[in-house]
Design a protein around this motif. Structure first.
Motif, short mmCIF file in Angstrom:
data_model
loop_
_atom_site.label_atom_id
_atom_site.label_comp_id
_atom_site.label_asym_id
_atom_site.label_seq_id
_atom_site.Cartn_x
_atom_site.Cartn_y
_atom_site.Cartn_z
N GLU A 1 4.25 0.92 -1.09
CA GLU A 1 3.39 0.43 0.00
C GLU A 1 2.77 1.59 0.78
OE1 GLU A 1 3.51 -3.00 3.44
OE2 GLU A 1 5.39 -2.20 2.68
N GLU A 2 3.54 2.62 1.06
CA GLU A 2 3.03 3.79 1.79
C GLU A 2 1.97 4.52 0.97
OE1 GLU A 2 6.32 6.24 2.94
OE2 GLU A 2 7.23 4.66 4.13
N ARG B 1 8.98 0.37 -0.49
CA ARG B 1 8.40 0.99 0.70
C ARG B 1 7.51 2.17 0.33
NH1 ARG B 1 12.56 -0.42 3.65
NH2 ARG B 1 13.88 1.23 2.86
N THR C 1 -2.51 2.64 -8.47
CA THR C 1 -1.07 2.88 -8.55
C THR C 1 -0.49 2.06 -9.68
OG1 THR C 1 -1.03 3.21 -6.16
CG2 THR C 1 1.07 2.84 -7.24
N THR D 1 0.02 3.25 -1.42
CA THR D 1 -1.21 2.46 -1.55
C THR D 1 -1.99 2.37 -0.25
OG1 THR D 1 0.03 0.40 -1.22
CG2 THR D 1 -0.37 1.10 -3.49
N THR D 2 -1.32 2.48 0.88
CA THR D 2 -2.05 2.46 2.15
C THR D 2 -2.59 3.84 2.52
OG1 THR D 2 0.02 2.66 3.38
CG2 THR D 2 -0.89 0.45 3.11
N SER D 3 -1.87 4.91 2.15
CA SER D 3 -2.35 6.25 2.50
C SER D 3 -3.40 6.76 1.51
CB SER D 3 -1.18 7.23 2.59
OG SER D 3 -0.56 7.38 1.35
N VAL E 1 3.16 -5.50 -2.90
CA VAL E 1 3.03 -4.46 -1.86
C VAL E 1 1.90 -3.48 -2.14
CG1 VAL E 1 5.43 -4.62 -1.10
CG2 VAL E 1 4.80 -2.94 -2.84
N GLY E 2 1.17 -3.66 -3.26
CA GLY E 2 -0.02 -2.86 -3.45
C GLY E 2 -0.20 -2.16 -4.78
N PRO F 1 -5.80 4.67 -0.60
CA PRO F 1 -6.30 3.38 -1.09
C PRO F 1 -7.25 3.48 -2.27
CG PRO F 1 -7.38 3.96 0.97
CD PRO F 1 -6.30 4.99 0.73
N ARG F 2 -7.83 4.65 -2.51
CA ARG F 2 -8.76 4.81 -3.63
C ARG F 2 -8.06 5.17 -4.94
NH1 ARG F 2 -14.26 5.27 -2.50
NH2 ARG F 2 -14.72 5.04 -0.30
N ARG G 1 -1.28 -1.61 -8.50
CA ARG G 1 -2.39 -2.23 -9.25
C ARG G 1 -1.96 -2.68 -10.64
NH1 ARG G 1 -5.13 -2.76 -5.11
NH2 ARG G 1 -6.56 -1.18 -4.38
#
Length: 156
Positions: free
Chosen positions: A68-69, A65, A79, A71-73, A97-98, A75-76, A100
């Protein structure tokens, strides 16, 4: 001199950030911004990091979680998840979940430096490609206007 790659460690234990800080201290192009414990601590940083290293002793749903948070908050930011060699199932879930990339513990300073540089380079290329594609789409999506004029009633 090139702009240094800003690195932030997201660790549940401060001890996990020490090898990251030591690996960055010897390189001029890597700037270690510090270690934080959670997502709320990220807001303290005015300059967002280029690379976020997530290291957790427990590979569980809370960590997924958090990934995921992050990578969404941010995004540039690339990770990278630092995991033990027996946690390949967790690596797969983290990538879904995001995250890299990942780096297996124990790692050397050179391995960490190379992974950070590679992920940063790939992320910069991805962002520039997205920006270029967005500009191309904006130009290519110009439509045509077709007007129909009919002076007689009942047409159409």
């Amino acid at each position: 001199m090139a702009v240094p790659i800003r690195i932030l460690a997201l660790c549940d234990m401060p001890l996990l950030a020490q090898p990251i800080e030591q690996a960055c201290a010897t390189e001029g192009d890597l700037q270690f911004q510090g270690a934080v414990r959670g997502l709320q601590d990220l807001s303290d940083y005015r300059t967002p990091p280029d690379v976020i290293l997530i290291s957790s002793q427990s590979a569980d749903e809370d960590t997924l979680r958090l990934i995921e948070e992050v990578t969404t908050s941010l995004p540039r930011a690339a990770t990278i998840v630092l995991v033990d060699s027996g946690q390949m199932d967790f690596v797969q879930q983290a990538l879904l979940v995001g995250a890299r990339g990942f780096l297996l513990r124990p790692f050397t300073g050179a391995e960490l430096q190379e992974s950070v540089r590679r992920m940063h380079r790939l992320e910069v290329e991805r962002i520039s490609r997205l920006a270029q594609e967005g500009a191309e789409q904006a130009v290519s999506q110009r439509g045509e206007i077709l007007a129909v004029f009919s002076p007689k009633g009942g047409v159409g």
